[in-house]
Structures are given as structure tokens and as C-alpha cells.
Design an enzyme around this catalytic site. Structure first.
Site, mmCIF file in Angstrom:
data_model
loop_
_atom_site.group_PDB
_atom_site.id
_atom_site.type_symbol
_atom_site.label_atom_id
_atom_site.label_comp_id
_atom_site.label_asym_id
_atom_site.label_seq_id
_atom_site.Cartn_x
_atom_site.Cartn_y
_atom_site.Cartn_z
ATOM 1 N N CYS A 7 0.825 -1.205 0.000
ATOM 2 C CA CYS A 7 0.000 0.000 0.000
ATOM 3 C C CYS A 7 0.863 1.260 0.000
ATOM 4 C CB CYS A 7 -0.932 -0.001 1.214
ATOM 5 S SG CYS A 7 -2.339 1.133 1.040
ATOM 6 N N ASP A 123 -6.197 -3.113 11.433
ATOM 7 C CA ASP A 123 -5.033 -2.239 11.504
ATOM 8 C C ASP A 123 -4.790 -1.832 12.950
ATOM 9 O OD1 ASP A 123 -2.934 -0.707 10.648
ATOM 10 O OD2 ASP A 123 -4.134 0.758 9.549
#
Length: 201
Positions: A7, A123
């Protein structure tokens, strides 16, 4: 085999480095961040990628119209949402959705039941930053989900700990950003090492 997403890709060079190393997906950030890309940058990256690499666009509390427009122009395959988007909001999108959950403790995971999305990205929790913080969380909380959801593990992953993370959680996928950077920039050597260690399991 676990799927791998790199990412926060900012340029064609690093997108191709990730693809060549075996990444299954790359993430393009369209939210306020030092890793944010413009539509023009995103288009150049997407156009350079080989087939079968999934293009994921990351948004934080953007409106539906904006997400649809960016996704169409940039040929995104998947939408990743890191804000306070509701289950109803997610249902209004016309592409597969990954809903990010910032995990502070076990109670953080209770909201997952209300969503009908393609996957959840778990996360590390930061009270002010939506993602890309490099913070880990207790992986045992994710392991306790025991396959009830399609889980993408994120937060503080690096080439050194991704093997332990996968063995603990057995996730559908892993997602890394800061863990494969050197001085704030994607490092092709770290990207390859991360992917080799994750795929090697």
C-alpha cells in the site's frame, strides 16, 4: 497461500517493483496522507501494471460520488475504506469493499457483524491517524475470529515479523506500507524480502 498488498504506492517504478516481486495487489491512497496520489499519478501507475495485479483505492470518509468518479477514472478494482463509513454506505458502492477496522481491543471487532463487505482490514489503532501508522495490535484478537470473516492483517508488519503474524492469524491477506519503506520511500529490496517471507509460508 496468503495474498499480499503493498500500500501507499506513489510511482510507476515502485508499483512495478511490487508486481515483479509477486504482490497480489497495490494500494493507492486518495485520502490526506504523505502517500496521497493524484488522479494523474494513479492513472499512470494503473496503466503500467501487468494484468492480474489488483488495484485498490484507499479513501477516508469521502462521499460516494467522489469515490465512484475516482474509481472509474483510475480503473480501480477494489475500494478500501478507512473512515467512519457505515454498513449502508459500503453497500452503496459498486465495487468490492475492504472495510478497515482500527483495533484497540476486543470491542473494536464487534462492529464487523453489521457489515457485508468483501473483506476486513485489521489495523493498529491510533486516535488521530486512519492508517499507515506502523502500529501493531494484539494479533491474538484477530486469530480468535477463527475464519468467521475474510481478514487482511495490517499494522506494523515488516519483513522481520510477517512470518509470525501469518502463523498466528492465518489471514486471507497481509497489507504493508511503512514496513517496506526506507526514509519514507518504498524500498524495492524490503518489498521483495517481505513478499518472499510471506509467500514462503
Amino acid at each position: 497461500m496468503v495474498r499480499i498488498k503493498i500500500c501507499g504506492i506513489l510511482d510507476v517504478e515502485n508499483a512495478l517493483a511490487a508486481a515483479d516481486a509477486g504482490a497480489d495487489a497495490i494500494g493507492l491512497v486518495f485520502a490526506p496522507s504523505r502517500r496521497r496520489v493524484t488522479g494523474e499519478q494513479a492513472q499512470a501507475i494503473v496503466n503500467a501494471l501487468p494484468p492480474f495485479v489488483t488495484k485498490v483505492g484507499l479513501f477516508v470518509d469521502a462521499d460516494l460520488r467522489t469515490i465512484h468518479e475516482v474509481a472509474d477514472v483510475c480503473a480501480l478494482d477494489v475500494i478500501q475504506l478507512h473512515g467512519n463509513e457505515s454498513p449502508e454506505f459500503c453497500a452503496g458502492l459498486h465495487r468490492p469493499v475492504i472495510k478497515a477496522i482500527r483495533v484497540k481491543d476486543a470491542s473494536s471487532l464487534t462492529a464487523m457483524d453489521a457489515y457485508r463487505v468483501a473483506a476486513f482490514l485489521l489495523d493498529g489503532f491510533h486516535p488521530e491517524i486512519a492508517g499507515g501508522t506502523g502500529l501493531t495490535f494484539d494479533w491474538n484478537l484477530a486469530a480468535e475470529l477463527d475464519g468467521s470473516y475474510r481478514v487482511i492483517l495490517s499494522g506494523g508488519l515488516t519483513p522481520d515479523n510477517v512470518g509470525d503474524a501469518i502463523r498466528t492469524v492465518h489471514p486471507y491477506g497481509v497489507d504493508v506500507s511503512s514496513g517496506v519503506e526506507t526514509d519514507g520511500r518504498k524500498d524495492p529490496v524490503k518489498i521483495r524480502e517481505f513478499i518472499n517471507r510471506a509467500k514462503g509460508l
